[in-house]
Design an enzyme around this catalytic site. Sequence first.
Site, mmCIF file in Angstrom:
data_model
loop_
_atom_site.group_PDB
_atom_site.id
_atom_site.type_symbol
_atom_site.label_atom_id
_atom_site.label_comp_id
_atom_site.label_asym_id
_atom_site.label_seq_id
_atom_site.Cartn_x
_atom_site.Cartn_y
_atom_site.Cartn_z
ATOM 1 N N CYS A 137 60.032 54.334 28.014
ATOM 2 C CA CYS A 137 59.140 53.512 28.807
ATOM 3 C C CYS A 137 59.420 52.069 29.439
ATOM 4 O O CYS A 137 60.145 51.654 28.774
ATOM 5 C CB CYS A 137 57.712 53.049 28.032
ATOM 6 S SG CYS A 137 56.606 52.760 28.973
ATOM 7 N N PRO A 138 59.592 52.012 30.808
ATOM 8 C CA PRO A 138 58.506 52.593 31.784
ATOM 9 C C PRO A 138 59.210 53.786 32.502
ATOM 10 O O PRO A 138 58.801 54.349 33.553
ATOM 11 C CB PRO A 138 58.155 51.627 32.588
ATOM 12 C CG PRO A 138 59.521 50.513 32.784
ATOM 13 C CD PRO A 138 60.115 50.609 31.113
#
Length: 87
Positions: free
Chosen positions: A26-27
């Site tokens: 993430c992201p």
Amino acid sequence: MSSEQASHAGIGHDVDARVDARGHRCPMPLLMAKRGLNALEVGQTLLLVSTDAGSRRDFEVFARQSGHELLQTLDVDDEFHFVLRKS
């Protein structure tokens, strides 16, 4: 179910684009999905495969906030497969 079994089960066979986000945290899977969806026409579908455990929650929230439709979510071994329709 392995990735090969998921493929034989029809997961991702009729999608318009595929994004391999395995190994990204993430992201990045979300950013890669956004980039992939931007290249599609409304109504087309995208399959994204991720190994980030938080991606299941992230994609549910992303679909709700962006208006794109999360058609399918499937856990395959240590991977998470998402099919999204661009709206």
